[in-house]
Design a protein around this motif. Sequence first.
Motif, PDB file in Angstrom:
ATOM      1  N   SER A 116      40.696  42.030  71.641  1.00 47.44           N
ATOM      2  CA  SER A 116      40.557  42.243  70.203  1.00 47.44           C
ATOM      3  C   SER A 116      39.526  43.329  69.932  1.00 47.44           C
ATOM      4  N   PRO A 117      39.783  44.144  68.911  1.00 46.21           N
ATOM      5  CA  PRO A 117      38.749  45.048  68.421  1.00 46.21           C
ATOM      6  C   PRO A 117      37.847  44.285  67.459  1.00 46.21           C
ATOM      7  N   ILE A 118      36.576  44.580  67.470  1.00 46.99           N
ATOM      8  CA  ILE A 118      35.619  43.881  66.607  1.00 46.99           C
ATOM      9  C   ILE A 118      35.501  44.630  65.288  1.00 46.99           C
ATOM     10  N   ASP A 119      35.482  43.901  64.201  1.00 41.81           N
ATOM     11  CA  ASP A 119      35.445  44.498  62.864  1.00 41.81           C
ATOM     12  C   ASP A 119      34.317  45.517  62.719  1.00 41.81           C
ATOM     13  N   ASP A 120      34.602  46.565  61.952  1.00 41.81           N
ATOM     14  CA  ASP A 120      33.590  47.557  61.555  1.00 41.81           C
ATOM     15  C   ASP A 120      32.950  48.270  62.741  1.00 41.81           C
ATOM     16  N   THR A 121      33.706  48.453  63.814  1.00 45.68           N
ATOM     17  CA  THR A 121      33.222  49.175  64.988  1.00 45.68           C
ATOM     18  C   THR A 121      34.097  50.406  65.199  1.00 45.68           C
TER      19      THR A 121
END
Length: 436
Positions: free
Chosen positions: A122-127
């Motif tokens: 998963s990509p982490i939010d706001d990165t």
Amino acid sequence: MLHLSRLTSPALAIALALGAPLLHAAQPPAPAAAERDQGVLPLEELRTFAEVLDRIKAAYVEPLDDKTLLENAIKGMLSNLDPHSAYLDPKDFQELQESTSGEFGDLGIEVGMADGQLNVVSPIDDTPAAKAGIEAGDLIVRIDGQPTKGMSMLDAVDKMRGKPGSKLTLTLVRGDGKPFDVQLTRAVIKVKSVKSQMLEPGYGYLRITQFQVNSGEEVAKALANLKKENGGKRLDGLVLDLRNNPGGVLQSAVEVSDHFLKKGLIVYTKGRIANSELRFSADPADASEGVPLVVLINGGSASAAEIVAGALQDHKRAVLMGTDTFGKGSVQTVLPLNNDRALKLTTALYYTPNGRSIQAQGIQPDIKVERGKVTQEQAGANVREADLAGHLGNGNGGPEKPSNGAAKSTSKPQDEDYQLSQGLNLLKGLNVTRGL
């Protein structure tokens, strides 16, 4: 690279013998025959190890020292256990501690290994990763042109991390598509693990991006703030968003689950050593006040996120909506070693309250809703009765509603997020049916 001090033959024997107490703790002494099989160090294999070490030092095309060879042996021993066990040198250990405290430097991608291929959990939010459009399930086939096939996960993570402001290029494959490049700029990642807002009057939204040490406390504050925004009244419904949440700290997952449960088991773990068998239960307090709850999950929901989803599903406290979760049902324990090193070792499997292990299977949603984007029709030049000259009043005393008098609504997250809009609609439907 970390260098171990030179181990002479006696030192090597002592170092290997240090593993015996661990083995004995997990497997108590047995009768002599069984002890020969399980409790005694395999001398023949140790002789083979020493012989291989000597042959490599003597015959390898380039000279190698004992320190490098022994460190590689340790890494190999851990890497062949499972994808989540690893040897952490001081740098890796420090980065692990930073990632669970909420501030670290890299791209903001949680990665995993499947069939020897590096993939995005998963990509982490706001990165940088999320802003570049990287998605859960993407395969990472190259890092700055270097193929990732056969690369260890720790090596891949190390290559993706670097000085903030520096750039790198990831070559990705999405689904059955062709490889494509994404250029990213490394940044110091400061993760806000809990976000909340009101979707509509009476309906709240709570997102947990990952489970950090203080996530349980942050969720309690968010629930209180949502109630305050709702005029101090209990919410009519809440959407808890665990999509693309890669997990994190087990205790935080327990605390978050406890905010929505009044009683019963939340999760339990089972392993070979005594302290790996743990049970966590809810206390009577309920910070959510029993608010109707929809939990959003997808293939990027892993580990601690699956613990929360599984507990709420087993207790029938929430309706799970979305797609199957990642399926990481193992528990890793960080075992500090000397000189700031550590082992990250898989020591147990966790089980939902009903005894389900989600390892390699995941949590299935109650209502399957695939990812999609909501698009709204453009308002045309439609004429309504209230637009016609000489129209009759409705007699109810309410305001008339001509087509050109409709106020433009403020954009909300559900306006473009199909899964979220479906979750909100479900909550509204539950309230309507309860009122019938």
